[in-house]
Scaffold this active site. Structure first.
Site, PDB file in Angstrom:
ATOM      1  CD  GLN A 239      -6.245  13.254 -10.004  1.00 51.94           C
ATOM      2  OE1 GLN A 239      -5.526  12.630 -11.414  1.00 51.94           O
ATOM      3  NE2 GLN A 239      -6.185  14.041  -9.226  1.00 51.94           N
ATOM      4  CE  LYS A 255      -2.220   6.479  -7.860  1.00 54.58           C
ATOM      5  NZ  LYS A 255      -1.670   7.851  -6.992  1.00 54.58           N
ATOM      6  CB  ALA A 360       4.247  -4.017  -5.468  1.00 55.44           C
ATOM      7  CG  PHE A 361      -2.508  -4.812  -5.488  1.00 54.64           C
ATOM      8  CD1 PHE A 361      -1.572  -3.803  -6.311  1.00 54.64           C
ATOM      9  CD2 PHE A 361      -3.710  -5.486  -5.583  1.00 54.64           C
ATOM     10  CE1 PHE A 361      -3.037  -2.976  -6.558  1.00 54.64           C
ATOM     11  CE2 PHE A 361      -4.595  -5.010  -6.039  1.00 54.64           C
ATOM     12  CZ  PHE A 361      -4.401  -3.505  -6.770  1.00 54.64           C
ATOM     13  CG  LEU A 362       0.247  -2.979   0.543  1.00 50.64           C
ATOM     14  CD1 LEU A 362      -0.232  -1.844   1.651  1.00 50.64           C
ATOM     15  CD2 LEU A 362       2.280  -3.390   1.388  1.00 50.64           C
ATOM     16  CG  ASP A 428      -4.222  14.330  -1.425  1.00 53.33           C
ATOM     17  OD1 ASP A 428      -4.852  14.100  -0.655  1.00 53.33           O
ATOM     18  OD2 ASP A 428      -4.087  13.992  -2.045  1.00 53.33           O
ATOM     19  CD  GLU A 433      -4.356   1.655   4.189  1.00 52.41           C
ATOM     20  OE1 GLU A 433      -3.760   0.503   4.083  1.00 52.41           O
ATOM     21  OE2 GLU A 433      -5.390   2.385   3.058  1.00 52.41           O
TER      22      GLU A 433
END
Length: 557
Positions: A239, A255, A360-362, A428, A433
């Site tokens: 998506q 999103k 937030a991005f890693l 889902d 990780e």
């Protein structure tokens, strides 16, 4: 008779002049506000289509939208209750205060309005005897981490080292900053790093962020208030998701809203074709904190102007070409993805405002590599086939003999993730990780939680199969679950209080909150059955030692 007619004409002229003056007085403030510099969210439904009409070119032109888009019938979720407008309503103002309050609110710019609504929410959330504060002061939530060395931190930062922005991958680091922007043309000390970078520096072997780290709240405020400088579609995934870059060079995954708060997942939908909900991402972050896992990257909600904060700043032509105006005069777009990227499933604003979650991005993979692991209890993602664990009751015994689940805490971390997913109703969870630097002795990252909180009326017991098959759990997790089942620390009440701090509150409706209490009781019942069958010491792994003696919880049998 003639004098009488002249007198009537005179009265009519005076009346018309008075009406004209009233109209001009009403219009003057609006004209002044239009002429002044407006914020990104000051569009009206009638203005935007006119501006767009000027930009539209002939069919086939590179600069215009395809004409066929405006002729398609659209599925516009924005017409439902709890639409893409802010949930704060001016109707809450009392009758006596309403006219003056409305005038003051209308004179604010868009950003000021957003901050005003957020401040009012925060004030409402501050009540006497905060249960959330009491929870975080509980001994189970104040246990210190082991002493960290260089091998336990993701980045070894020397405070004497200066930050060189030219070394960053983003070429915009070398560009000139505008007023109010960060223009890193010189060097910066570690104390003056942006909050997103300080978040990255704080990651260690045991947690994504510490319990009372002020940098996290500051970073979430940045995600809400920082100017968006560029937008691009994220590759992969089923998506549409957008990568947003901010003026302080931080990045977040956006999103957009696809369902209203009240809508449940349709009963005929498979789990792999369910919508990804923005409010589920926000709620998952808060639930992760309350469970004291701290394995979900910080997430917040934001009301985004689709025109000025997405369309006008994107360099992605594929995304840009999918913008159009719906028959309801709303701005819409759909992007490119595997599911729900068409005019029939377009994301529409009201008229151009849309809610979304910002995660937030890693750290970049070039700086901190991550390893992706297949979830042993991954579903088949097939309409007819079943996974091995669904047909083999002894499946866990095989997993226990397979690295990395045969040693360390990895299997226990999977059990934590299982409980986390069951409380949300998330089916889902196909992969997870870890940071490669820490090897197998580290926590697992709970990414991509958008398919949680889809059905409050149904408890998917198959999510709990790993727990019922393995009958293993950390003692710290077990004690916290018992604590959250008590009336004074009721999970639904804590979640409601925590979610009130988000800009888009309310995030979850009452039935979803109540469903978490019900599911928590089911988790504890499964654990009780395991303990009766195998014994407490064989089920509950003591990760507390002597520290777990004074937790104030009910003694074990």
């Amino acid at each position: 008779m003639i004098l009488f007619r002249k007198f009537r004409v005179l009265i009519l002229m005076v009346f018309l002049i008075a009406c004209s003056m009233h109209i001009m007085i009403d219009l003057l403030p609006k004209l002044e506000r239009r002429s002044s510099s407006a914020c990104s969210c000051s569009h009206t439904p009638s203005e935007e289509p006119q501006n767009w009409a000027k930009h539209r070119a002939k069919p086939g032109s590179e600069s215009g939208w395809p004409n066929k888009h405006t002729l398609r019938i659209l599925q516009d979720f924005s017409n439902e209750p709890n639409s893409n407008l802010s949930s704060h309503s001016l109707e809450k103002i009392t009758v006596g205060e309403r006219p003056e309050a409305l005038k003051r609110f209308e004179q604010l710019t868009g950003d000021e309005k957003r901050h005003a609504t957020r401040d009012s929410t925060l004030k409402n959330a501050v009540v006497k005897g905060s249960r959330l504060s009491a929870l975080f002061d509980h001994p189970l939530y104040t246990r210190p981490l082991p002493t960290l060395n260089d091998e336990d931190t993701l980045f070894n930062v020397n405070t004497d080292i200066r930050f060189d922005p030219k070394a960053a991958e983003n070429p915009e680091w070398n560009g000139e900053g505008k007023d109010g922007d960060y223009a890193p043309t010189g060097e910066m000390s570690s104390d003056s790093y942006p909050n997103w970078l300080r978040f990255h520096i704080g990651i260690n072997r045991y947690e994504l962020y510490s319990r009372h780290n002020p940098v996290i709240d500051a970073m979430l405020k940045d995600l809400v208030s920082q100017r968006i400088t560029s937008v691009a579609m994220k590759s992969g995934g089923t998506q549409l998701k957008l990568i947003m870059t901010f003026q302080n060079y931080g990045q977040a995954l956006f999103k957009p809203m696809k369902q209203t708060r009240e809508q449940e997942t349709p009963p005929d939908f498979f789990y792999f074709s369910d919508f990804e909900r923005h409010n589920a991402e926000i709620a998952a972050y808060h639930l992760d904190r309350i469970l004291d896992f701290r394995r979900v990257p910080p997430v917040t909600g934001r009301l985004v102007n689709m025109t000025k904060e997405i369309r006008d700043v994107t360099r992605d032509k594929k995304l840009w070409r999918t913008f159009f105006i719906s028959p309801a005069n709303n701005i819409c777009f759909y992007g490119e993805c595997s599911y729900y990227c068409s005019t029939e499933h377009a994301l529409c604003g009201k008229p151009d405002q849309i809610e979304g979650s910002l995660a937030a991005f890693l750290p970049d993979l070039a700086l901190a590599k991550r390893r992706t692991w297949r979830n042993p209890w991954r579903r088949s993602y097939h309409k007819r086939k079943k996974a091995e664990w669904e047909v083999d009751p002894d499946y866990c015994e095989e997993v226990k003999q397979t690295p990395p689940y045969d040693s360390g805490t990895r299997l226990l971390d999977i059990m934590d993730m299982t409980i986390f997913d069951f409380l949300m109703g998330n089916m889902d969870r196909h992969h997870y990780e870890t940071f490669e630097k820490f090897g197998n002795e580290t926590f697992i990252i709970h990414l991509d939680n958008g398919r949680g909180f889809g059905k409050h009326s149904h408890d998917e017991l198959s999510i709990l199969v790993p727990l019922s098959q393995c009958c293993r759990m950390k003692k710290s997790t077990h004690l916290r679950l018992q604590l959250l089942a008590k009336e004074e620390f009721k999970l639904s009440v804590l979640m409601e209080e925590s979610l009130q701090t988000d800009t888009l509150t309310p995030i979850l409706i009452k039935p979803h909150l109540e469903a978490m209490d019900r599911r928590l009781r089911l988790v504890l019942q499964v654990l009780t059955d395991c303990i009766e069958k195998e014994g407490y010491s064989n089920v509950v792994e003591d990760d507390l030692g002597t520290e777990g003696l004074n937790t104030g919880t009910v003694p074990q049998r």
